[in-house]
Design a protein around this motif. Structure first.
Motif, PDB file in Angstrom:
ATOM      1  N   GLY A  42      27.487  39.136  47.639  1.00  0.00           N
ATOM      2  CA  GLY A  42      27.208  40.820  47.178  1.00  0.00           C
ATOM      3  C   GLY A  42      28.287  41.053  46.673  1.00  0.00           C
ATOM      4  N   GLU A  43      27.479  42.308  46.319  1.00  0.00           N
ATOM      5  CA  GLU A  43      28.754  43.774  45.012  1.00  0.00           C
ATOM      6  C   GLU A  43      30.016  43.754  45.974  1.00  0.00           C
ATOM      7  OE1 GLU A  43      28.927  47.634  42.579  1.00  0.00           O
ATOM      8  OE2 GLU A  43      27.415  46.375  43.111  1.00  0.00           O
ATOM      9  N   HIS A  44      30.199  44.073  47.859  1.00  0.00           N
ATOM     10  CA  HIS A  44      31.208  44.355  48.367  1.00  0.00           C
ATOM     11  C   HIS A  44      32.087  43.188  48.653  1.00  0.00           C
ATOM     12  CE1 HIS A  44      32.752  46.156  51.613  1.00  0.00           C
ATOM     13  NE2 HIS A  44      33.093  45.059  52.922  1.00  0.00           N
ATOM     14  N   ASP A  45      31.410  41.513  48.992  1.00  0.00           N
ATOM     15  CA  ASP A  45      32.432  40.633  49.112  1.00  0.00           C
ATOM     16  C   ASP A  45      33.406  41.028  47.280  1.00  0.00           C
ATOM     17  OD1 ASP A  45      31.460  39.969  51.329  1.00  0.00           O
ATOM     18  OD2 ASP A  45      29.627  39.005  50.533  1.00  0.00           O
ATOM     19  N   ILE A  46      32.499  40.956  46.512  1.00  0.00           N
ATOM     20  CA  ILE A  46      33.332  41.166  45.528  1.00  0.00           C
ATOM     21  C   ILE A  46      34.316  41.665  45.193  1.00  0.00           C
ATOM     22  CG2 ILE A  46      32.915  41.044  42.925  1.00  0.00           C
ATOM     23  CD1 ILE A  46      30.106  39.542  42.956  1.00  0.00           C
ATOM     24  N   ASN A  47      34.075  43.259  45.239  1.00  0.00           N
ATOM     25  CA  ASN A  47      35.365  44.478  45.873  1.00  0.00           C
ATOM     26  C   ASN A  47      36.167  44.184  46.391  1.00  0.00           C
ATOM     27  OD1 ASN A  47      33.536  45.675  43.252  1.00  0.00           O
ATOM     28  ND2 ASN A  47      32.388  46.742  44.523  1.00  0.00           N
ATOM     29  N   LYS A  48      35.608  43.408  47.333  1.00  0.00           N
ATOM     30  CA  LYS A  48      37.131  43.281  48.727  1.00  0.00           C
ATOM     31  C   LYS A  48      38.095  41.979  47.870  1.00  0.00           C
ATOM     32  CE  LYS A  48      37.604  42.024  53.210  1.00  0.00           C
ATOM     33  NZ  LYS A  48      36.969  41.205  54.797  1.00  0.00           N
ATOM     34  N   ARG A  49      37.164  40.652  47.766  1.00  0.00           N
ATOM     35  CA  ARG A  49      38.211  39.770  46.714  1.00  0.00           C
ATOM     36  C   ARG A  49      38.940  40.515  45.878  1.00  0.00           C
ATOM     37  NH1 ARG A  49      33.896  35.642  45.272  1.00  0.00           N
ATOM     38  NH2 ARG A  49      32.978  36.237  46.604  1.00  0.00           N
ATOM     39  N   SER A  50      38.587  41.260  45.126  1.00  0.00           N
ATOM     40  CA  SER A  50      39.143  41.701  43.436  1.00  0.00           C
ATOM     41  C   SER A  50      40.785  42.709  44.097  1.00  0.00           C
ATOM     42  CB  SER A  50      37.977  42.191  42.920  1.00  0.00           C
ATOM     43  OG  SER A  50      39.069  43.262  42.169  1.00  0.00           O
ATOM     44  N   SER A  51      40.049  42.844  45.359  1.00  0.00           N
ATOM     45  CA  SER A  51      40.983  43.890  45.730  1.00  0.00           C
ATOM     46  C   SER A  51      42.380  43.030  46.485  1.00  0.00           C
ATOM     47  CB  SER A  51      40.355  45.036  46.809  1.00  0.00           C
ATOM     48  OG  SER A  51      40.011  46.327  45.932  1.00  0.00           O
ATOM     49  N   LYS A  52      41.904  42.343  46.572  1.00  0.00           N
ATOM     50  CA  LYS A  52      42.490  41.606  48.061  1.00  0.00           C
ATOM     51  C   LYS A  52      43.711  40.611  46.589  1.00  0.00           C
ATOM     52  CE  LYS A  52      43.321  37.835  51.191  1.00  0.00           C
ATOM     53  NZ  LYS A  52      42.783  37.121  52.223  1.00  0.00           N
ATOM     54  N   LYS A  53      42.759  40.038  45.905  1.00  0.00           N
ATOM     55  CA  LYS A  53      43.665  39.047  44.572  1.00  0.00           C
ATOM     56  C   LYS A  53      44.812  40.787  43.916  1.00  0.00           C
ATOM     57  CE  LYS A  53      42.833  36.830  40.636  1.00  0.00           C
ATOM     58  NZ  LYS A  53      42.152  35.670  39.750  1.00  0.00           N
ATOM     59  N   ALA A  54      43.932  41.536  43.568  1.00  0.00           N
ATOM     60  CA  ALA A  54      44.867  42.986  43.188  1.00  0.00           C
ATOM     61  C   ALA A  54      46.252  43.301  43.800  1.00  0.00           C
ATOM     62  CB  ALA A  54      44.446  44.013  42.895  1.00  0.00           C
ATOM     63  N   LEU A  55      46.268  43.537  44.785  1.00  0.00           N
ATOM     64  CA  LEU A  55      47.680  43.344  46.336  1.00  0.00           C
ATOM     65  C   LEU A  55      48.349  42.102  46.048  1.00  0.00           C
ATOM     66  CD1 LEU A  55      48.766  44.806  48.101  1.00  0.00           C
ATOM     67  CD2 LEU A  55      47.334  44.180  49.631  1.00  0.00           C
ATOM     68  N   HIS A  56      47.589  41.494  46.318  1.00  0.00           N
ATOM     69  CA  HIS A  56      48.446  40.138  46.007  1.00  0.00           C
ATOM     70  C   HIS A  56      49.184  39.836  44.293  1.00  0.00           C
ATOM     71  CE1 HIS A  56      47.506  37.165  49.498  1.00  0.00           C
ATOM     72  NE2 HIS A  56      45.876  38.403  49.155  1.00  0.00           N
ATOM     73  N   THR A  57      48.903  40.449  43.419  1.00  0.00           N
ATOM     74  CA  THR A  57      49.450  40.579  41.734  1.00  0.00           C
ATOM     75  C   THR A  57      50.577  41.377  42.467  1.00  0.00           C
ATOM     76  OG1 THR A  57      47.725  39.572  41.368  1.00  0.00           O
ATOM     77  CG2 THR A  57      49.420  40.931  39.927  1.00  0.00           C
TER      78      THR A  57
END
Length: 71
Positions: free
Chosen positions: A3-18
């Motif tokens: 779902g779109e929510h899962d993609i946004n969550k994954r994207s946010s997590k990746k951004a935070l790690h970066t």
């Protein structure tokens, strides 16, 4: 199906790690500058330098990081 929510969550997590990596690297480089070159940046200058690196990384392909830069 993802779902779109899962993609946004994954994207946010990746951004935070970066972002965490870039800040840690900036602080580490400043530590080395102070230790080995006996020079130092002010905290404001260090923050500006880290923000510049963040923007450069976003332009270089860290797309998820671009959303964090607007904060």
């Amino acid at each position: 199906m993802v779902g779109e929510h899962d993609i946004n969550k994954r994207s946010s997590k990746k951004a935070l790690h970066t972002l965490t990596l870039l800040v840690t690297c900036g602080v580490w480089n400043e530590r080395n500058r102070r230790t080995f070159q006996h020079k130092e940046l002010s905290p404001i200058s260090l923050l500006a330098k880290i923000k510049k690196e963040d923007k450069t990384s976003a332009l270089a392909g860290a797309r998820s990081l671009g959303d964090w830069l607007t904060l």
